[in-house]
Design an enzyme around this catalytic site. Sequence first.
Site, PDB file in Angstrom:
ATOM      1  N   PRO A  56      21.935   3.015  29.020  1.00 13.70           N
ATOM      2  CA  PRO A  56      21.942   2.752  30.765  1.00 13.70           C
ATOM      3  C   PRO A  56      21.695   1.531  30.910  1.00 13.70           C
ATOM      4  CG  PRO A  56      20.553   4.919  30.272  1.00 13.70           C
ATOM      5  CD  PRO A  56      20.718   3.936  28.919  1.00 13.70           C
ATOM      6  N   LEU A  57      22.673   0.597  31.428  1.00 12.88           N
ATOM      7  CA  LEU A  57      22.301  -0.767  31.392  1.00 12.88           C
ATOM      8  C   LEU A  57      22.094  -0.931  33.068  1.00 12.88           C
ATOM      9  CD1 LEU A  57      21.776  -3.583  30.320  1.00 12.88           C
ATOM     10  CD2 LEU A  57      24.188  -3.949  30.340  1.00 12.88           C
ATOM     11  N   SER A  58      21.007  -1.064  33.506  1.00 13.57           N
ATOM     12  CA  SER A  58      21.153  -1.507  35.045  1.00 13.57           C
ATOM     13  C   SER A  58      21.161  -2.829  35.568  1.00 13.57           C
ATOM     14  CB  SER A  58      19.557  -1.088  35.559  1.00 13.57           C
ATOM     15  OG  SER A  58      18.602  -1.830  35.343  1.00 13.57           O
ATOM     16  N   GLY A  59      21.070  -3.661  34.497  1.00  8.83           N
ATOM     17  CA  GLY A  59      20.956  -5.006  35.120  1.00  8.83           C
ATOM     18  C   GLY A  59      19.642  -5.786  35.508  1.00  8.83           C
ATOM     19  N   GLY A  60      18.796  -4.894  35.181  1.00  8.61           N
ATOM     20  CA  GLY A  60      17.247  -5.352  35.398  1.00  8.61           C
ATOM     21  C   GLY A  60      16.693  -5.948  33.860  1.00  8.61           C
ATOM     22  N   ASP A  64      14.136  -4.755  32.158  1.00  8.27           N
ATOM     23  CA  ASP A  64      13.679  -4.143  31.084  1.00  8.27           C
ATOM     24  C   ASP A  64      15.096  -3.538  30.383  1.00  8.27           C
ATOM     25  OD1 ASP A  64      11.153  -4.127  31.792  1.00  8.27           O
ATOM     26  OD2 ASP A  64      11.211  -2.277  33.099  1.00  8.27           O
ATOM     27  N   SER A  65      16.053  -2.930  31.089  1.00  6.44           N
ATOM     28  CA  SER A  65      17.291  -2.375  30.166  1.00  6.44           C
ATOM     29  C   SER A  65      18.053  -3.774  29.490  1.00  6.44           C
ATOM     30  CB  SER A  65      18.171  -1.607  31.056  1.00  6.44           C
ATOM     31  OG  SER A  65      18.789  -2.354  32.172  1.00  6.44           O
ATOM     32  N   LYS A  89      -9.391   3.194  -2.939  1.00 10.75           N
ATOM     33  CA  LYS A  89      -9.871   2.331  -1.421  1.00 10.75           C
ATOM     34  C   LYS A  89     -11.107   2.692  -1.154  1.00 10.75           C
ATOM     35  CE  LYS A  89      -7.484   1.018   2.715  1.00 10.75           C
ATOM     36  NZ  LYS A  89      -6.315   1.185   3.753  1.00 10.75           N
ATOM     37  N   GLU A 126       0.856  -1.188   0.327  1.00 10.67           N
ATOM     38  CA  GLU A 126      -0.049  -0.073  -0.105  1.00 10.67           C
ATOM     39  C   GLU A 126       0.783   1.213  -0.063  1.00 10.67           C
ATOM     40  OE1 GLU A 126      -4.020   1.648   2.294  1.00 10.67           O
ATOM     41  OE2 GLU A 126      -2.541  -0.039   3.342  1.00 10.67           O
TER      42      GLU A 126
END
Length: 747
Positions: free
Chosen positions: A386-390, A392-393, A119, A50
Amino acid sequence: MTTTRPSSLVTVAACNLNQWALDFDGNVQRILESCRVAKENSASYRLGPELEICGYGCEDHFLECDTFDHCWESLIELLEMGATDGLMCDFGMPVLHCGVRYNCRVICRDRKLLLIRPKTALADNGNYREGRYFAAYSAPTHASSGIVERHLLPSTFLSKFGQRDVPFGLHHLHCADGTTVGCESCEELWTPRSSHVDLALRGVEIIGNGSGSHHELRKLYTRMELMISATRKCGGVYLYSNQRGCDGGRAYYDGCAMIVVNGRIVAQAPQFDVRDVNVVVATVDLDDVRSYRASNPSFGIQAARLASEERGGGGCGNGGLACDDVRLVWDPADAASFPNRNNWPKMTDECLSLKIVTPEEECCLGPACWLWDYLRRSGAAGFFLPLSGGADSSSVAAIVAVMCILVTKASREDPEGDVARECRRVCRKDEGNSLWVPSTPGEMANHVLHTTFMGTENSSGVTNSRAKRLADAIGSYHMSIKIDLMVKAALQVFQISTGHMPRFASRGGTMAEDLALQNIQARLRMVTAYLMAQLLPWVRGRAGFLLVLGSANVDEGLRGYMTKYDCSSADLNPIGAISKGDLKRMLVFLSKEYPGFDVLAEIANAPPTAELRPIDAATATAEAGHSQTDEEDMGMSYEELGHFGRLRKMYRCGPVSMFRKLVVTWSHLAPSEVAAKVKRFFYYYSVNRHKMTTITPAYHAEAYSPDDNRFDLRQFLYNTRWTRQFARIDDIVAQQPDSDNNKDKND
């Protein structure tokens, strides 16, 4: 000379194209490549996505005359370059007809326009605003009389191709060899009375659907079922072409072009891919379509009834146009043109091994391809995270790792191809005539991904260790730093200015002080992230800038459990519309799929924590590494947030209707408890809604995304007491008080 080869064979092609809004020159080149591949495979009909000529996501640029002019210029280029020579091409582009903007299919063959088909049903929900730019077409009242509406072409067409005008409207094409071709556009497949039904009843055998369908978790199966159902009921050859990639916004169009015959998928293109052009081809026997329909008595009855109504003047103008000089089936006299039998679909129940990726794979593959498009088209030298170790990041880091895996694989398979050239340019390895490609995904990651653990005195060694091990596994350029000096400096400025020093609640402070102390840490991480993004390339002796990646998931956005202008504020957020549960499942999947990523399973199983309060050694766990946990802070679980989000957006529930549903779904809880949970959710949803007005552009993946910018059009200033709504909930609870049975369950 006679031949035993059947004369009802036709080879058709459908494609995925990674078009870019307003990149007219680049879009033309990708369309040309798809036509070249289609011809190389002996196709006589090619279907494109499209609005492929301009790109689907032009948005308010559709209100500009320039966009329409450039589309006609591109179409002229395609004709002059021979795209349609010997090939019927169904292109997608906007057309201004009689002062009205329409989203159209333009069918061409041998440098001649055969039909412009507008369309009839526009997409106006969720991510889509087609009604803002286009009008839905309906056949004019004179259509039943057989008068064909015509569109006057730009004057260049007369001088270059000898064509002044072209039929415009809801028609299909009758080719000289008896083949019939029609089309519909994207949304028309999803409507209750789809265009393909009438086309099939009128005898149209080949139906093309040029689409701009975005990726959403678990959506592909629904899309497939619609096409399978359409051709299972009506018979026919149904082609589906889709835009693929990020063409300028939050959505990722996930390709998966298909060819479906009589209820069976016979060809399927990849859903996720870093290549710009995919073409699938199949040779089909139209006699199979004809016999399939003829064997269905109810189909014959309805087709005959429609024909009778139209002979009586009740037609709607969707008639056939004769194309006497167009042939699509294979001419028995031309043995050299006989298509490769490998393209023939085997019409059995096992005709094709379909590839439908799991939601865990979708969570990483979709955002990975989206990030690659954004990276290579933005001119950036890489990403900063920013890598927090959790969870999400770490999910964001893992998605970039998957991007590196996909790009490295494609580059090594074809060092001279487009993906390899883009990879060299992004990694700043394109000097001279070098054919450098990364030897491993980790080598590429070291060029494009920069990660930093930004710790404070409140951070735990557990999360620092996880961040370091994940960075090592991926290959990113990683640092671990402390930002306590920045936090202390900001607090000293506050103390000098006001004479007061805030304290955490655990140390005698108020909740206002506690939140301020948490938020200053989070916001200084955002400031540090942008400093690093601007200067790390310089530190490494490289040119360019880095895009900052955010890592707030859809549930946190829904609840507002984030600090405004903290690490949720970034240039891009790959997980902004993915739930915490899906992210954790993705991490577990990747830990098993790729060697060396074992740490992802450990991260997935750890309780989420912001690590912004001082650690209480008495309550800290080894798994979390901290005493502060997200779910305790929020007052609700991530699983509950998912329920709230789906009911709010997908089921369109206000507070009272949400309570009514949940009091049944959560029958193990007393009505008063359910009421308290619903009230708590709506309070925090409304009091934090303002955060969504500044939310980082996020990859769209979940149907209950709270993205205020494009998807979730609700206000951000609320009466957070919800006086009428909550009072009504209280009335309902009073009429059905907590039963003894419910109380027993909760004891």
